[in-house]
Scaffold this motif. Structure first.
Motif, short mmCIF file in Angstrom:
data_model
loop_
_atom_site.label_atom_id
_atom_site.label_comp_id
_atom_site.label_asym_id
_atom_site.label_seq_id
_atom_site.Cartn_x
_atom_site.Cartn_y
_atom_site.Cartn_z
N MET A 30 0.84 -1.19 0.00
CA MET A 30 0.00 0.00 0.00
C MET A 30 0.88 1.25 0.00
SD MET A 30 -2.95 -1.36 -0.13
CE MET A 30 -4.09 -2.63 0.47
N HIS A 31 0.25 2.39 -0.33
CA HIS A 31 0.95 3.67 -0.42
C HIS A 31 2.20 3.55 -1.31
CE1 HIS A 31 -1.58 5.62 2.55
NE2 HIS A 31 -1.37 4.62 3.38
N SER A 32 2.05 2.82 -2.40
CA SER A 32 3.18 2.61 -3.31
C SER A 32 2.75 2.89 -4.74
CB SER A 32 3.69 1.17 -3.20
OG SER A 32 4.17 0.87 -1.91
N LYS A 33 3.70 3.28 -5.55
CA LYS A 33 3.45 3.43 -6.98
C LYS A 33 4.76 3.20 -7.72
CE LYS A 33 3.96 8.48 -7.17
NZ LYS A 33 3.29 9.74 -7.58
N ILE A 34 4.63 2.82 -8.97
CA ILE A 34 5.81 2.49 -9.76
C ILE A 34 6.54 3.75 -10.21
CG2 ILE A 34 6.60 1.45 -11.91
CD1 ILE A 34 4.40 -0.58 -11.71
N ALA A 35 7.85 3.76 -9.97
CA ALA A 35 8.69 4.87 -10.45
C ALA A 35 9.18 4.57 -11.87
CB ALA A 35 9.87 5.09 -9.51
N LYS A 36 9.58 3.30 -12.09
CA LYS A 36 10.01 2.90 -13.43
C LYS A 36 10.07 1.38 -13.51
CE LYS A 36 15.01 3.14 -12.54
NZ LYS A 36 16.30 3.68 -13.00
N VAL A 37 10.04 0.87 -14.74
CA VAL A 37 10.16 -0.56 -15.00
C VAL A 37 11.26 -0.76 -16.04
CG1 VAL A 37 9.02 -2.61 -15.94
CG2 VAL A 37 7.75 -1.06 -14.47
N GLU A 38 12.16 -1.67 -15.76
CA GLU A 38 13.24 -1.99 -16.70
C GLU A 38 13.17 -3.46 -17.07
OE1 GLU A 38 16.79 -0.90 -14.66
OE2 GLU A 38 16.67 1.22 -15.24
N LYS A 39 13.41 -3.74 -18.35
CA LYS A 39 13.42 -5.13 -18.82
C LYS A 39 14.84 -5.64 -18.83
CE LYS A 39 11.09 -8.05 -22.19
NZ LYS A 39 10.15 -8.05 -23.33
N THR A 40 15.05 -6.81 -18.22
CA THR A 40 16.39 -7.38 -18.13
C THR A 40 16.69 -8.25 -19.35
OG1 THR A 40 15.60 -9.31 -16.90
CG2 THR A 40 16.23 -7.38 -15.62
N ASP A 41 17.92 -8.68 -19.47
CA ASP A 41 18.32 -9.47 -20.63
C ASP A 41 17.60 -10.82 -20.69
OD1 ASP A 41 20.05 -7.49 -21.39
OD2 ASP A 41 21.81 -8.40 -20.42
N ASP A 42 17.19 -11.35 -19.53
CA ASP A 42 16.51 -12.64 -19.52
C ASP A 42 14.99 -12.51 -19.67
OD1 ASP A 42 15.84 -11.60 -17.10
OD2 ASP A 42 16.67 -13.24 -15.88
N GLY A 43 14.51 -11.29 -19.93
CA GLY A 43 13.10 -11.07 -20.17
C GLY A 43 12.28 -10.72 -18.96
N CYS A 44 12.88 -10.78 -17.77
CA CYS A 44 12.17 -10.41 -16.55
C CYS A 44 12.09 -8.89 -16.43
CB CYS A 44 12.85 -11.01 -15.32
SG CYS A 44 12.66 -12.80 -15.19
N LEU A 45 11.28 -8.41 -15.50
CA LEU A 45 11.09 -6.99 -15.29
C LEU A 45 11.57 -6.60 -13.90
CD1 LEU A 45 7.49 -6.56 -16.79
CD2 LEU A 45 9.68 -6.21 -17.94
N LEU A 46 12.31 -5.51 -13.81
CA LEU A 46 12.71 -4.94 -12.53
C LEU A 46 11.82 -3.73 -12.27
CD1 LEU A 46 16.63 -5.05 -12.50
CD2 LEU A 46 15.04 -6.43 -11.15
#
Length: 448
Positions: free
Chosen positions: A228-244
């Motif tokens: 709660m009380h959270s929101k995404i600042a940014k999303v990065e895609k890694t070389d293995d296809g996962c998301l940070l």
């Protein structure tokens, strides 16, 4: 001969548009419909119907998890996401075909392309052709609202979730509404690790707080993580296809998929409304009067594009009322009071009428009757999940102001209870009704 190509041109073949087209045609109107995607609209193609089927699939996973308590030994059980996904999408194809047959059987012309407003009585098709109509109905629905942050292009909305190639092992769901909660429950039951991110500390704001608190307690007990009380600042895609996923703290979360479910906005962009002087509100919704007429006398709108109540049955009622009013010589409006609604979480919750908070604000003195119980079905479940039903009553008149519940099959039970609330019945009417035993629904006539 008419001065127009059609008596009615409908933009959008969703639930509201199809109902309006069918009923208008039955009143003798010459009707055409334009749909840029698929016939059936949000509900049938990418909303409540396929989502409810996924809910059923995930509920079976839960039942399978304690099948031995029912006396069944099942060896080698496994889950195939693609098989469930394809079954659901094949049924969507079937339903789309039925909707198309409905239009054909009423001699409604279907244009499989986008249409926009070119003037008060003219629409322009994507092919460049212009078509005239005495009346135009806008029923193009709403579209997922996507926030603006770096990497949002790596995320999906509820439109794409039905077509995932693989079930995500780790899923982040962003939002606190019914769409977010339902998909969180679906993928949690199917074995995904689910995290829900919400910008405030409240979810499902329109539902009774006590019922929502029970749902949260159960969801967390089932392993859903809430931030709660959270929101995404940014999303990065890694070389293995996962998301940070960066939530603004020092520890980005690593997930397979991010589902944005932060609401839907009226799909009015690029409709050419300015060409006919059709007024919108600050959220981009089309303004209409009680008869669904816009600021342009020849143009009407129904459904989610008006952002009154974004529910399929409401759009259908509005479409039907429009057709009866304009072509059936029977002016009708839609009553928006006491609309029942449900959230197909696991277990589901449902409500109709005023919540306890709203009832106290409006009426002052109210009585609250409730039942907190463990459904018999849950005896087979190793999780000791309890159901909760509550009834809010005006203290002076004993009139029922609202009924809210959580537990197995709550939406099925609530639909019938909604009739009583709509009819203005009192608590005594429930007290006078004999219980049907053993059932969960009997709790409604035994509330203390």
């Amino acid at each position: 001969m008419s001065d127009f190509d059609y008596d009615l041109f409908v933009m959008g073949a969703g639930s509201g548009g199809v109902r309006a087209a069918r009923i208008s045609a039955s009143h003798g109107a010459k009707v055409a419909v334009a749909e840029e995607h698929r016939v059936g609209g949000t509900c049938v193609i990418r909303g409540c119907v396929p989502k409810k089927m996924l809910v059923y699939g995930s509920m079976f996973a839960e039942e399978l998890g304690h099948a031995e308590n029912y006396g069944w030994d099942i060896e080698g059980k496994s889950f195939d996401w693609k098989r469930l996904r394809d079954f659901v999408n094949n049924d969507v194809d079937r339903l789309e075909g039925l909707y198309e047959k409905t239009l054909q059987s009423h001699e409604v012309d279907l244009f499989a392309e986008r249409a926009s407003i070119a003037g008060p009585n003219t629409v322009k098709l994507a092919s460049g052709r212009e078509v005239t109509a005495k009346k135009i109905l806008i029923a193009v629905g709403a579209w997922p609202a996507m926030p603006d942050f770096p990497g949002v292009e790596h995320c999906i909305s509820s439109n794409e979730v039905f077509h995932l190639e693989e079930k995500p092992n780790c899923l982040m769901v962003v939002g606190g509404g019914y769409i977010a909660m339902e998909f969180a429950g679906i993928f949690n039951a199917l074995g995904s690790e689910v995290t829900v991110v919400n910008r405030t500390d409240r979810i499902l704001r329109s539902y009774d707080e006590q019922i929502v608190d029970r749902m949260l307690h159960i969801a967390m007990g089932r392993g859903i993580n809430f931030k709660m009380h959270s929101k995404i600042a940014k999303v990065e895609k890694t070389d293995d296809g996962c998301l940070l996923v960066d939530l603004g703290d020092s520890n980005p979360l690593r997930v397979n998929q991010v589902l944005i479910a932060t609401g839907r906005k009226p799909k009015t962009d690029g409709l050419g409304l300015e060409n006919a002087g059709v007024a919108m509100d600050e959220k981009g919704a089309i303004k209409v009067d009680e008869y669904n007429r816009t600021s342009c006398q020849s143009i009407y709108a129904v459904g989610d594009v008006t952002d009154r109540v974004q529910l399929t049955p409401v759009a259908i009622r509005e479409g039907h009322a429009f057709a009866d009013t304009v072509f059936g010589n029977n002016p009708r409006t839609v009553d928006y009071d006491h609309i029942p609604s449900a959230v197909f979480t696991q277990p589901p919750l449902a409500g109709v009428g005023l919540t306890e908070r709203d009832a106290k604000n409006q009426y002052g003195n109210v009585k609250v009757y409730s039942s907190d119980f463990r459904p018999m079905k849950n005896m087979f479940n190793p999780h000791a999940e309890r159901g909760h039903y509550k009834m809010i009553v005006d203290e002076a008149s004993e009139k029922i102001l609202g009924i809210h519940m959580i537990g197995p099959e709550s939406p099925e039970i609530l639909q019938v209870a909604a009739v009583a609330v709509k009819a203005g019945l009192t608590k005594q009417a429930f007290d006078d009704t004999m219980a049907l035993h053993p059932s969960m629904a009997e709790e409604l006539v035994l509330l203390k």
